[in-house]
Design a protein around this motif. Sequence first.
Motif, short mmCIF file in Angstrom:
data_model
loop_
_atom_site.label_atom_id
_atom_site.label_comp_id
_atom_site.label_asym_id
_atom_site.label_seq_id
_atom_site.Cartn_x
_atom_site.Cartn_y
_atom_site.Cartn_z
N SER A 137 30.19 39.78 -2.12
CA SER A 137 29.77 40.47 -0.90
C SER A 137 28.38 40.11 -0.44
CB SER A 137 29.85 41.99 -1.11
OG SER A 137 28.98 42.41 -2.15
N ASP A 138 27.57 39.49 -1.30
CA ASP A 138 26.19 39.18 -0.96
C ASP A 138 26.02 37.69 -0.65
OD1 ASP A 138 23.20 38.45 -1.78
OD2 ASP A 138 23.26 40.59 -1.32
N TYR A 139 25.40 37.40 0.49
CA TYR A 139 25.26 36.00 0.91
C TYR A 139 24.41 35.19 -0.08
CZ TYR A 139 20.41 36.68 2.33
OH TYR A 139 19.06 36.92 2.31
N ALA A 140 23.40 35.81 -0.70
CA ALA A 140 22.53 35.08 -1.62
C ALA A 140 23.31 34.63 -2.86
CB ALA A 140 21.34 35.94 -2.03
N VAL A 141 24.21 35.45 -3.31
CA VAL A 141 25.06 35.07 -4.44
C VAL A 141 25.94 33.90 -4.03
CG1 VAL A 141 26.90 35.82 -5.99
CG2 VAL A 141 25.05 37.41 -5.39
N ARG A 142 26.53 33.99 -2.85
CA ARG A 142 27.45 32.93 -2.40
C ARG A 142 26.69 31.62 -2.18
NH1 ARG A 142 28.82 36.96 1.15
NH2 ARG A 142 28.42 35.66 2.97
N GLN A 143 25.45 31.69 -1.75
CA GLN A 143 24.66 30.46 -1.59
C GLN A 143 24.51 29.75 -2.93
OE1 GLN A 143 20.96 30.46 0.58
NE2 GLN A 143 21.69 32.02 1.99
N VAL A 145 26.45 30.05 -5.53
CA VAL A 145 27.78 29.56 -5.90
C VAL A 145 28.08 28.25 -5.17
CG1 VAL A 145 30.26 30.03 -5.79
CG2 VAL A 145 28.67 31.85 -6.46
N ALA A 146 27.76 28.20 -3.89
CA ALA A 146 28.03 27.00 -3.09
C ALA A 146 27.22 25.81 -3.60
CB ALA A 146 27.71 27.25 -1.62
N ARG A 147 26.05 26.04 -4.14
CA ARG A 147 25.22 24.95 -4.66
C ARG A 147 25.71 24.44 -6.01
NH1 ARG A 147 20.72 28.63 -3.64
NH2 ARG A 147 19.98 28.34 -1.50
N ARG A 148 26.43 25.29 -6.76
CA ARG A 148 26.72 24.94 -8.14
C ARG A 148 28.20 24.71 -8.44
NH1 ARG A 148 25.58 28.36 -12.20
NH2 ARG A 148 25.22 26.52 -13.49
N ILE A 163 25.81 31.55 7.77
CA ILE A 163 25.49 30.20 8.23
C ILE A 163 24.91 29.34 7.11
CG2 ILE A 163 24.06 28.84 9.81
CD1 ILE A 163 24.11 31.28 11.70
N GLU A 164 23.96 29.90 6.35
CA GLU A 164 23.30 29.11 5.32
C GLU A 164 24.25 28.71 4.21
OE1 GLU A 164 20.37 27.75 5.65
OE2 GLU A 164 20.31 28.70 7.62
N VAL A 165 25.20 29.57 3.92
CA VAL A 165 26.22 29.21 2.93
C VAL A 165 27.03 28.02 3.44
CG1 VAL A 165 28.31 29.95 1.73
CG2 VAL A 165 26.37 31.53 1.94
N ARG A 166 27.42 28.08 4.72
CA ARG A 166 28.22 26.97 5.28
C ARG A 166 27.40 25.68 5.36
NH1 ARG A 166 29.34 30.84 9.18
NH2 ARG A 166 28.76 29.47 10.92
N ARG A 167 26.09 25.79 5.54
CA ARG A 167 25.24 24.58 5.52
C ARG A 167 25.28 23.93 4.15
NH1 ARG A 167 20.84 24.26 9.65
NH2 ARG A 167 19.71 23.09 8.10
N HIS A 183 33.63 21.28 13.57
CA HIS A 183 33.74 22.13 14.76
C HIS A 183 33.26 23.56 14.46
CE1 HIS A 183 35.62 18.92 16.92
NE2 HIS A 183 36.60 18.83 16.03
N ASP A 184 32.43 23.67 13.44
CA ASP A 184 31.85 24.96 13.10
C ASP A 184 31.11 25.52 14.32
OD1 ASP A 184 30.95 26.57 10.37
OD2 ASP A 184 29.44 26.73 11.95
N PRO A 185 31.13 26.84 14.54
CA PRO A 185 30.46 27.41 15.71
C PRO A 185 28.94 27.26 15.70
CG PRO A 185 31.28 29.15 14.28
CD PRO A 185 31.88 27.87 13.80
N GLU A 186 28.33 26.98 14.56
CA GLU A 186 26.88 26.85 14.47
C GLU A 186 26.46 25.38 14.41
OE1 GLU A 186 24.54 29.09 14.68
OE2 GLU A 186 25.94 30.77 14.88
N GLY A 187 25.56 25.01 15.33
CA GLY A 187 25.11 23.63 15.39
C GLY A 187 24.48 23.14 14.11
N GLY A 188 23.72 24.01 13.44
CA GLY A 188 23.07 23.61 12.20
C GLY A 188 24.05 23.18 11.13
N VAL A 189 25.20 23.82 11.10
CA VAL A 189 26.23 23.44 10.13
C VAL A 189 26.86 22.11 10.54
CG1 VAL A 189 28.42 24.13 9.07
CG2 VAL A 189 26.69 25.87 9.61
N ARG A 190 27.13 21.96 11.84
CA ARG A 190 27.73 20.71 12.31
C ARG A 190 26.79 19.53 12.09
NH1 ARG A 190 28.52 23.95 16.77
NH2 ARG A 190 27.41 22.56 18.20
N VAL A 191 25.49 19.74 12.23
CA VAL A 191 24.54 18.66 11.98
C VAL A 191 24.65 18.18 10.54
CG1 VAL A 191 22.09 18.11 11.76
CG2 VAL A 191 22.89 19.30 13.77
#
Length: 262
Positions: A137-143, A145-148, A163-167, A183-191
Amino acid sequence: MSTDIDESIDWLGAPLDCGTCIHADLLANDKCQPLRACVFDRYARRIDRFFDWNPELASGYLNHPYFEVRACAAKAADIFLLPALLNDPEEAVRWNAARRLPNRYLLKLRNDPHREVRIRVAQRLDPPDLRPMISDSDYAVRQIVARRIAPDLLLLMVNDPDIEVRRVVARRIPIASLRMIIHDPEGGVRVEAAQRLEPQGLVELVKDEDWRIRYEVASRAPLEIIARLLQDEDPIVRETAEKRLSPNKGDGAATGATTRER
């Protein structure tokens, strides 16, 4: 210079009296000290210092009613007594116990109610054991997880609400799966995704609304589609396209591109 607070009271707010303390012998042997190292003081730093000086006493304080005492004692107590503390109502106690135990004990804390515990668990667990935390439920935990986590499992995180998790996902997901992100809705992710795509994969981004992505297209896409960017609304994108189609016109695009944050 000491930063200790100049008062000597217990966790209930009552004044401390070394004369009636059960550890008076320690005071006589410089193994505790008022305002510096005392297990009955309310301040965690002094409790922690007491167990640093007297680690052999820590196991006897794992059931103390004051959570700071239990948390500090967990750092020095007999390791075989620590599993019981994983059910302690205070997160500091649970974590100080878990950090000294083998990683298999951390599995129980993947669903800990406190985010700080789960953050630390995510940092320590072996990547294969992180899968249940993908939907934390917490974005910081998921970030974390996404890195590791294994890159192949990032397919399960491409639609994460943060957004930061998807980046992070865009930076690590296998290149063959990047089309799930472009085609993510956030430009930073698409970049992030565009910068990793093979040149041919950039073709469908030629009309992206974000100038940074069109710049990536102009910089690396196959030449046959670059002409579609010669009339682009962004001058950096236009200049980059012009340079690629007419490389002898100079390096104005490269100079211009360095003047704008990407």
